[in-house]
Design an enzyme around this catalytic site. Sequence first.
Site, PDB file in Angstrom:
ATOM      1  N   LYS A 110      49.211  14.738  87.565  1.00 10.16           N
ATOM      2  CA  LYS A 110      49.597  14.757  89.116  1.00 10.16           C
ATOM      3  C   LYS A 110      50.210  16.059  89.384  1.00 10.16           C
ATOM      4  CE  LYS A 110      48.478   9.943  90.342  1.00 10.16           C
ATOM      5  NZ  LYS A 110      48.995   8.938  90.808  1.00 10.16           N
ATOM      6  N   LYS A 156      40.718   6.722  93.222  1.00  6.90           N
ATOM      7  CA  LYS A 156      40.656   6.874  94.659  1.00  6.90           C
ATOM      8  C   LYS A 156      41.237   8.443  95.023  1.00  6.90           C
ATOM      9  CE  LYS A 156      44.343   3.682  93.896  1.00  6.90           C
ATOM     10  NZ  LYS A 156      44.769   2.237  94.010  1.00  6.90           N
ATOM     11  N   LYS A 206      37.362   9.559  85.157  1.00  2.00           N
ATOM     12  CA  LYS A 206      37.197   8.469  85.597  1.00  2.00           C
ATOM     13  C   LYS A 206      37.026   8.140  87.177  1.00  2.00           C
ATOM     14  CE  LYS A 206      42.275   7.811  86.445  1.00  2.00           C
ATOM     15  NZ  LYS A 206      43.424   7.136  86.333  1.00  2.00           N
TER      16      LYS A 206
HETATM   17  P1  TYM Z   1      46.420   1.954  89.765  1.00  2.83           P
HETATM   18  O1  TYM Z   1      46.648   1.506  91.170  1.00  2.83           O
HETATM   19  O2  TYM Z   1      46.243   3.346  89.548  1.00  2.83           O
HETATM   20  O3  TYM Z   1      45.325   1.174  89.163  1.00  2.83           O
HETATM   21  C1  TYM Z   1      45.265  -0.325  89.287  1.00  2.83           C
HETATM   22  C2  TYM Z   1      44.561  -0.783  87.927  1.00  2.83           C
HETATM   23  O4  TYM Z   1      43.083  -0.331  88.040  1.00  2.83           O
HETATM   24  C3  TYM Z   1      42.846   0.355  86.868  1.00  2.83           C
HETATM   25  N1  TYM Z   1      42.097   1.360  86.870  1.00  2.83           N
HETATM   26  C4  TYM Z   1      40.782   1.486  86.162  1.00  2.83           C
HETATM   27  N2  TYM Z   1      40.167   0.693  85.197  1.00  2.83           N
HETATM   28  C5  TYM Z   1      38.929   1.119  84.879  1.00  2.83           C
HETATM   29  N3  TYM Z   1      38.337   2.161  85.175  1.00  2.83           N
HETATM   30  C6  TYM Z   1      38.737   3.027  86.269  1.00  2.83           C
HETATM   31  N4  TYM Z   1      38.130   4.093  86.692  1.00  2.83           N
HETATM   32  C7  TYM Z   1      40.205   2.630  86.833  1.00  2.83           C
HETATM   33  N5  TYM Z   1      41.094   3.050  87.764  1.00  2.83           N
HETATM   34  C8  TYM Z   1      42.115   2.275  87.748  1.00  2.83           C
HETATM   35  C9  TYM Z   1      44.194   0.707  85.998  1.00  2.83           C
HETATM   36  O5  TYM Z   1      44.330   1.031  85.002  1.00  2.83           O
HETATM   37  C10 TYM Z   1      45.270  -0.287  86.674  1.00  2.83           C
HETATM   38  O6  TYM Z   1      45.093  -1.312  85.699  1.00  2.83           O
HETATM   39  N6  TYM Z   1      51.150   2.320  87.570  1.00  2.83           N
HETATM   40  C11 TYM Z   1      49.885   1.558  87.987  1.00  2.83           C
HETATM   41  C12 TYM Z   1      50.408   0.287  88.699  1.00  2.83           C
HETATM   42  C13 TYM Z   1      51.519  -0.293  88.458  1.00  2.83           C
HETATM   43  C14 TYM Z   1      51.610  -1.464  87.221  1.00  2.83           C
HETATM   44  C15 TYM Z   1      52.906  -1.598  87.105  1.00  2.83           C
HETATM   45  C16 TYM Z   1      50.563  -1.876  86.454  1.00  2.83           C
HETATM   46  C17 TYM Z   1      52.763  -0.311  88.790  1.00  2.83           C
HETATM   47  N7  TYM Z   1      53.808  -1.194  88.022  1.00  2.83           N
HETATM   48  C18 TYM Z   1      53.266  -2.606  86.185  1.00  2.83           C
HETATM   49  C19 TYM Z   1      51.024  -2.816  85.259  1.00  2.83           C
HETATM   50  C20 TYM Z   1      52.470  -3.289  85.567  1.00  2.83           C
HETATM   51  C21 TYM Z   1      48.856   2.381  88.725  1.00  2.83           C
HETATM   52  O7  TYM Z   1      49.121   3.261  89.454  1.00  2.83           O
HETATM   53  O8  TYM Z   1      47.643   1.518  88.703  1.00  2.83           O
END
Ligand code: TYM
Length: 332
Positions: free
Chosen positions: A112, A198, A195
Amino acid sequence: RARVLSGMQPSADSLHLGNYLGALVNWVKAQDDYDSFYFIPDMHAITVPQDPAELADRTRRTAAQYIAGGIDVEKSTLFVQSHVPEHAQLTWIMMCLTGFGEASRMTQFKDKSAKGGVESAGVGLFTYPMLMAADILLYNPDAVPVGDDQRQHVELARDLAQRFNHRFGETFILPKALIRKDGARIYDLQNPTSKMSKSASSPNGLVNILDDPKVIAKRIKSAVTDTGTVVSYDREEKPGVSNLLEILSTVSDTPVDALVEQFEGKMYGHLKVAVADAVVERLEPIRSRTLELLEDPAELDRLLARGAEKARAVASPVLAEVYRKVGFLAPA
Ligand code: TYM
């Protein structure tokens, strides 16, 4: 009962198919067997600039999509991160336990910050994994159901838990990422080696769960496929077809091998139609339920307030114990 915890950033109007298949589907499955905590990490969202009114709206929309996707607020604790101040408080302790070099090695930060250069990246982007470690450790979950891209962050949380326990005495359960084989990595439909995301995907490469069903069908039907004509699963040689097979497999609960057999002698076009139909059929009720829920924002806010109260009841004693163990003098 064993516990799980996870969250998705409210950084878009809609979750996408990767969020749904990589995370939400597994959360819904987990809530029957685990004491489940699902939250909306709005504090993580502001590690990159957000429009304030939009952020508030998207936080509510994300909550609505959790519920519409199957999270039952009677079974699971659903809350907003910023409603539970213990997350910010424990983050400070986590930051003080993390090495600068260790934080610099987090691949998401590297990716990022690569765009604008490290110099212009916010410090919040750098300390993001320590906030995530705090999110996790406050609830002592046994498992954290996420997609593959979050694996490294969960491992950091585990390392920090271990380090804290070692230095200050047994406090935290060591969390592990719960990553399913199917759906853990859904790829961009137009660029099936990166992948679905968004921020990074082109609009045509992305399926949003709140998109019009016609738009969803069109995007899937115009997905990039590969040279050749045989429907087979090969991540290296056939990333486009493999991605479609993986999506269909997860949505229809059918092993990839069985699908490959089913499509023997058929063309890519047949596969695309089948994927489009299956995805639309699955997402349509979620979309309409989300829109229905959003008609009553006060009720959603009430559910979130109740969730925050339940979450604080767990997080607050954990933070108190941590404060005591690090040597913070208790206020008289
Ligand atoms: P975030 O918001 O980017 O994504 C949310 C969840 O979706 C999954 N994901 C995917 N899985 C499969 N294929 C894809 N293309 C794909 N894109 C996203 C992510 O792996 C995630 O599970 N840091 C985290 C949010 C967070 C969090 C936490 C998660 C903050 N605190 C504590 C678990 C525990 C994040 O940005 O996910």
